[in-house]
Design an enzyme around this catalytic site. Sequence first.
Site, PDB file in Angstrom:
ATOM      1  CG  MET A   1      43.105  35.304  38.485  1.00  0.00           C
ATOM      2  SD  MET A   1      44.275  36.664  38.385  1.00  0.00           S
ATOM      3  CE  MET A   1      45.120  36.222  36.881  1.00  0.00           C
TER       4      MET A   1
ATOM      5  CG  ASN B   1      45.801  41.016  49.054  1.00  0.00           C
ATOM      6  OD1 ASN B   1      46.139  41.993  49.723  1.00  0.00           O
ATOM      7  ND2 ASN B   1      46.516  40.574  48.023  1.00  0.00           N
TER       8      ASN B   1
ATOM      9  CG  ASN C   1      41.616  44.825  41.399  1.00  0.00           C
ATOM     10  OD1 ASN C   1      41.680  43.759  42.027  1.00  0.00           O
ATOM     11  ND2 ASN C   1      42.348  45.038  40.322  1.00  0.00           N
TER      12      ASN C   1
ATOM     13  CB  ILE D   1      37.169  40.907  32.799  1.00  0.00           C
ATOM     14  CG1 ILE D   1      38.702  40.792  32.843  1.00  0.00           C
ATOM     15  CG2 ILE D   1      36.694  42.325  32.440  1.00  0.00           C
ATOM     16  CD1 ILE D   1      39.427  41.417  31.707  1.00  0.00           C
ATOM     17  CG  LEU D   2      33.540  41.600  37.994  1.00  0.00           C
ATOM     18  CD1 LEU D   2      33.592  42.457  39.251  1.00  0.00           C
ATOM     19  CD2 LEU D   2      32.616  40.390  38.212  1.00  0.00           C
TER      20      LEU D   2
ATOM     21  CG  HIS E   1      47.313  45.969  39.210  1.00  0.00           C
ATOM     22  ND1 HIS E   1      46.980  44.851  38.464  1.00  0.00           N
ATOM     23  CD2 HIS E   1      48.415  46.505  38.619  1.00  0.00           C
ATOM     24  CE1 HIS E   1      47.832  44.732  37.458  1.00  0.00           C
ATOM     25  NE2 HIS E   1      48.706  45.727  37.523  1.00  0.00           N
TER      26      HIS E   1
ATOM     27  N   GLY F   1      44.572  33.756  48.038  1.00  0.00           N
ATOM     28  CA  GLY F   1      43.700  34.359  49.043  1.00  0.00           C
ATOM     29  C   GLY F   1      44.410  35.017  50.216  1.00  0.00           C
TER      30      GLY F   1
END
Length: 193
Positions: free
Chosen positions: A94, A22, A111, A96-97, A113, A20
């Site tokens: 982590m 970010n 997002n 996937i929507l 990355h 957490g």
Amino acid sequence: MAGLIGNRKIITAIFISGNGSNMKNLIKFSKSRSSPIYVDLVLSSNKKANGIRYLKKTKIFSKVFNFKKKGDEEKTLKILKKRKVALICLAGFMKILSKDFIKKFNGNILNIHPSLLPKYKGLNTHKRVILNKEKFSGCTVHLVNSKLDSGKIILQKKVRINKNDNPKTLSKKILIQEHVLYPKALKKFLSRT
Ligand code: GRF
């Protein structure tokens, strides 16, 4: 865009799964006058996430869904709708929507990355970058679409890899840049309207 607070800031949810850092950084950023976001809620896919522990010290609403159960996405959508959330920032999330979930948010999911996309999508980026003897890596803030780490790029930051870097040292260096990049990317993304 619907979901404004005080007629100015975009009502935002942050989705996390782990440390957490970010998330903390975005919460701090959201409190500055010039920030275009208001962090209304944090959703974690992991009840033991460090980020969740940190939230106990704040007044920010939080929820844990592990997204293993069928109805978790629907429950999430209901909460987001009820709280008038207009933007989702994934930060170390982590899971996937689903396509459907993404569609309902109409392009308003970002997002971060830890690589220079489109290179090194997916997991273990730092390890793969080092094994491939790359001279540079970095981080990318991008829109989320139905393909993993493939949505439109908003901003990137390049980071040089030294000979003695390992996945851990590289990840630390990149994380520092992530904390600069995400707020910048949000400003850029939200100034488009
Ligand atoms: C970051 O490196 C981010 O780019 C990636 O996961 C990591 C999350 O770190 N998606 P933190 O939980 O924000 O500290």
